[in-house]
Design a protein around this motif. Structure first.
Motif, PDB file in Angstrom:
ATOM      1  N   THR A  94      40.339  40.962  47.744  1.00 29.43           N
ATOM      2  CA  THR A  94      41.974  40.979  48.204  1.00 29.43           C
ATOM      3  C   THR A  94      42.287  40.690  46.760  1.00 29.43           C
ATOM      4  O   THR A  94      43.974  41.140  47.553  1.00 29.43           O
ATOM      5  CB  THR A  94      42.005  39.140  48.814  1.00 29.43           C
ATOM      6  OG1 THR A  94      41.125  39.334  49.646  1.00 29.43           O
ATOM      7  CG2 THR A  94      43.038  39.231  49.700  1.00 29.43           C
ATOM      8  N   LEU A  95      42.849  39.690  45.935  1.00 29.09           N
ATOM      9  CA  LEU A  95      43.555  39.722  45.029  1.00 29.09           C
ATOM     10  C   LEU A  95      43.554  41.500  44.138  1.00 29.09           C
ATOM     11  O   LEU A  95      44.876  41.493  44.503  1.00 29.09           O
ATOM     12  CB  LEU A  95      42.780  38.449  43.659  1.00 29.09           C
ATOM     13  CG  LEU A  95      43.171  37.394  43.833  1.00 29.09           C
ATOM     14  CD1 LEU A  95      42.086  36.917  43.026  1.00 29.09           C
ATOM     15  CD2 LEU A  95      44.754  37.048  44.273  1.00 29.09           C
ATOM     16  N   GLU A  96      42.595  42.554  43.974  1.00 31.50           N
ATOM     17  CA  GLU A  96      42.800  43.403  43.655  1.00 31.50           C
ATOM     18  C   GLU A  96      43.523  44.316  44.171  1.00 31.50           C
ATOM     19  O   GLU A  96      44.606  44.839  44.215  1.00 31.50           O
ATOM     20  CB  GLU A  96      41.494  44.353  43.438  1.00 31.50           C
ATOM     21  CG  GLU A  96      40.611  43.559  42.238  1.00 31.50           C
ATOM     22  CD  GLU A  96      39.698  43.915  41.664  1.00 31.50           C
ATOM     23  OE1 GLU A  96      38.993  44.203  40.232  1.00 31.50           O
ATOM     24  OE2 GLU A  96      38.937  44.626  42.475  1.00 31.50           O
ATOM     25  N   LEU A  97      43.326  43.723  45.885  1.00 35.38           N
ATOM     26  CA  LEU A  97      44.400  45.301  46.676  1.00 35.38           C
ATOM     27  C   LEU A  97      45.908  44.318  46.570  1.00 35.38           C
ATOM     28  O   LEU A  97      46.264  45.467  46.370  1.00 35.38           O
ATOM     29  CB  LEU A  97      43.860  44.632  48.532  1.00 35.38           C
ATOM     30  CG  LEU A  97      42.619  44.846  48.598  1.00 35.38           C
ATOM     31  CD1 LEU A  97      41.872  44.678  49.895  1.00 35.38           C
ATOM     32  CD2 LEU A  97      42.022  46.779  48.414  1.00 35.38           C
ATOM     33  N   ARG A  98      45.993  42.865  46.745  1.00 32.45           N
ATOM     34  CA  ARG A  98      47.340  42.787  46.708  1.00 32.45           C
ATOM     35  C   ARG A  98      48.245  43.178  44.714  1.00 32.45           C
ATOM     36  O   ARG A  98      49.335  43.676  45.046  1.00 32.45           O
ATOM     37  CB  ARG A  98      47.586  41.860  46.512  1.00 32.45           C
ATOM     38  CG  ARG A  98      47.390  41.164  47.580  1.00 32.45           C
ATOM     39  CD  ARG A  98      46.645  39.122  47.935  1.00 32.45           C
ATOM     40  NE  ARG A  98      46.141  38.452  48.732  1.00 32.45           N
ATOM     41  CZ  ARG A  98      46.646  36.920  48.767  1.00 32.45           C
ATOM     42  NH1 ARG A  98      46.656  36.457  48.108  1.00 32.45           N
ATOM     43  NH2 ARG A  98      46.459  36.865  50.212  1.00 32.45           N
ATOM     44  N   ALA A  99      47.395  42.983  44.184  1.00 35.65           N
ATOM     45  CA  ALA A  99      47.452  43.527  43.034  1.00 35.65           C
ATOM     46  C   ALA A  99      48.230  45.118  42.898  1.00 35.65           C
ATOM     47  O   ALA A  99      48.268  45.766  41.774  1.00 35.65           O
ATOM     48  CB  ALA A  99      46.908  43.043  41.447  1.00 35.65           C
ATOM     49  N   GLU A 100      47.093  45.488  43.845  1.00 38.62           N
ATOM     50  CA  GLU A 100      47.211  47.322  43.378  1.00 38.62           C
ATOM     51  C   GLU A 100      46.574  47.616  41.648  1.00 38.62           C
ATOM     52  O   GLU A 100      46.752  48.706  41.179  1.00 38.62           O
ATOM     53  CB  GLU A 100      48.132  47.807  44.224  1.00 38.62           C
ATOM     54  CG  GLU A 100      48.709  47.979  45.178  1.00 38.62           C
ATOM     55  CD  GLU A 100      49.812  48.732  45.470  1.00 38.62           C
ATOM     56  OE1 GLU A 100      50.700  48.932  44.516  1.00 38.62           O
ATOM     57  OE2 GLU A 100      50.680  48.366  46.765  1.00 38.62           O
ATOM     58  N   ARG A 101      45.275  47.117  41.483  1.00 42.90           N
ATOM     59  CA  ARG A 101      44.350  47.333  40.323  1.00 42.90           C
ATOM     60  C   ARG A 101      43.576  46.623  40.034  1.00 42.90           C
ATOM     61  O   ARG A 101      43.144  45.618  40.206  1.00 42.90           O
ATOM     62  CB  ARG A 101      45.539  47.260  38.693  1.00 42.90           C
ATOM     63  CG  ARG A 101      46.267  45.456  38.701  1.00 42.90           C
ATOM     64  CD  ARG A 101      47.031  45.958  37.810  1.00 42.90           C
ATOM     65  NE  ARG A 101      48.279  44.274  37.685  1.00 42.90           N
ATOM     66  CZ  ARG A 101      47.103  43.023  36.864  1.00 42.90           C
ATOM     67  NH1 ARG A 101      46.007  43.233  36.151  1.00 42.90           N
ATOM     68  NH2 ARG A 101      47.838  41.616  36.517  1.00 42.90           N
ATOM     69  N   ARG A 102      42.934  46.317  38.779  1.00 38.52           N
ATOM     70  CA  ARG A 102      41.649  46.268  38.677  1.00 38.52           C
ATOM     71  C   ARG A 102      42.192  44.711  38.098  1.00 38.52           C
ATOM     72  O   ARG A 102      43.094  44.899  37.168  1.00 38.52           O
ATOM     73  CB  ARG A 102      40.595  46.931  38.193  1.00 38.52           C
ATOM     74  CG  ARG A 102      39.884  47.969  38.572  1.00 38.52           C
ATOM     75  CD  ARG A 102      38.712  47.540  40.119  1.00 38.52           C
ATOM     76  NE  ARG A 102      38.103  48.520  39.747  1.00 38.52           N
ATOM     77  CZ  ARG A 102      37.743  48.705  40.672  1.00 38.52           C
ATOM     78  NH1 ARG A 102      36.772  47.492  41.680  1.00 38.52           N
ATOM     79  NH2 ARG A 102      36.845  49.381  40.958  1.00 38.52           N
ATOM     80  N   LEU A 103      41.310  43.883  38.288  1.00 40.51           N
ATOM     81  CA  LEU A 103      41.397  42.214  37.932  1.00 40.51           C
ATOM     82  C   LEU A 103      39.938  41.691  36.897  1.00 40.51           C
ATOM     83  O   LEU A 103      39.119  41.981  37.737  1.00 40.51           O
ATOM     84  CB  LEU A 103      42.113  41.331  39.432  1.00 40.51           C
ATOM     85  CG  LEU A 103      43.816  41.669  39.521  1.00 40.51           C
ATOM     86  CD1 LEU A 103      43.928  41.054  40.387  1.00 40.51           C
ATOM     87  CD2 LEU A 103      44.573  41.616  38.277  1.00 40.51           C
ATOM     88  N   ASP A 104      40.103  40.846  36.427  1.00 38.50           N
ATOM     89  CA  ASP A 104      39.368  39.837  35.847  1.00 38.50           C
ATOM     90  C   ASP A 104      38.516  39.305  37.157  1.00 38.50           C
ATOM     91  O   ASP A 104      39.654  38.657  37.732  1.00 38.50           O
ATOM     92  CB  ASP A 104      39.485  39.138  34.710  1.00 38.50           C
ATOM     93  CG  ASP A 104      39.524  40.317  34.254  1.00 38.50           C
ATOM     94  OD1 ASP A 104      39.442  41.147  33.630  1.00 38.50           O
ATOM     95  OD2 ASP A 104      40.395  38.965  32.055  1.00 38.50           O
ATOM     96  N   LEU A 105      37.085  39.038  37.541  1.00 37.81           N
ATOM     97  CA  LEU A 105      36.838  38.268  38.137  1.00 37.81           C
ATOM     98  C   LEU A 105      36.769  36.956  38.236  1.00 37.81           C
ATOM     99  O   LEU A 105      36.818  36.415  36.948  1.00 37.81           O
ATOM    100  CB  LEU A 105      34.708  38.065  37.924  1.00 37.81           C
ATOM    101  CG  LEU A 105      33.917  37.454  39.381  1.00 37.81           C
ATOM    102  CD1 LEU A 105      34.882  38.088  41.160  1.00 37.81           C
ATOM    103  CD2 LEU A 105      32.602  37.784  38.570  1.00 37.81           C
ATOM    104  N   PRO A 106      37.512  36.145  39.044  1.00 38.70           N
ATOM    105  CA  PRO A 106      37.997  34.418  38.388  1.00 38.70           C
ATOM    106  C   PRO A 106      37.094  33.677  38.491  1.00 38.70           C
ATOM    107  O   PRO A 106      35.906  34.191  39.131  1.00 38.70           O
ATOM    108  CB  PRO A 106      38.873  34.333  40.127  1.00 38.70           C
ATOM    109  CG  PRO A 106      38.212  35.089  41.006  1.00 38.70           C
ATOM    110  CD  PRO A 106      38.055  36.324  40.444  1.00 38.70           C
TER     111      PRO A 106
END
Length: 155
Positions: A94-106
């Motif tokens: 969900t966070l990646e969809l919102r940011a429209e980019r890859r993110l580190d796993l929280p």
């Protein structure tokens, strides 16, 4: 080209698996039931620096990086542990969809009143898990220094 190779691989695997049972490709994974994170935290480095009274330790380590905290009044069982992992990965997606980019796993912190011996035993690879102890030994985990020590659950 990569898409064609991916599709070819999927078709070959599907054609093999239908020889011994049912198989489908491109199966949609529904969002599932609504889930709630007990506590979601995104740190502000300035605020963290503004509170030097929060001494280095477990809570400061938890506060230093974005993460979820799940609280259990008793040790979670294996199903509850996997529910937390599923929630973590779904939230990450969900966070990646919102940011429209890859993110580190929280980070995911599971806080319980007891040691989850059943989870440690059921996972089988206990040496790769870290169990919170009262020791002052420190080991790097997820970019931070925390009071954790590895412990085998095999008798």
């Amino acid at each position: 080209m990569q898409f064609r190779l991916d599709q070819l691989s999927k078709n070959i695997l599907r054609d093999f698996f239908v020889l011994v049972g049912a198989a489908e490709t491109e199966v949609e994974v529904p969002a599932g039931d609504a889930q709630r994170i007990d506590v979601w935290h995104v740190p502000d480095p300035e605020l963290l620096r503004a509170h030097p009274e929060i001494e280095p330790g477990l809570l400061r380590s938890m506060a230093a990086e974005a993460g979820m905290v799940e609280v259990f009044s008793a040790a979670p069982d294996t199903a509850e542990f996997h529910d937390c992992l599923r929630k973590r990965y779904q939230w990450h997606h969900t966070l990646e969809l919102r940011a429209e980019r890859r993110l580190d796993l929280p980070s995911a912190w599971l806080v319980s009143a007891g040691r989850p011996d059943g989870v440690l035993r059921d996972l089988g690879s206990c040496r790769t898990l870290l169990v919170r102890r009262g020791s002052t030994r420190r080991r790097r985990l997820g970019g931070g220094s925390m009071p954790w020590s590895s412990r085998s659950c095999r008798a």
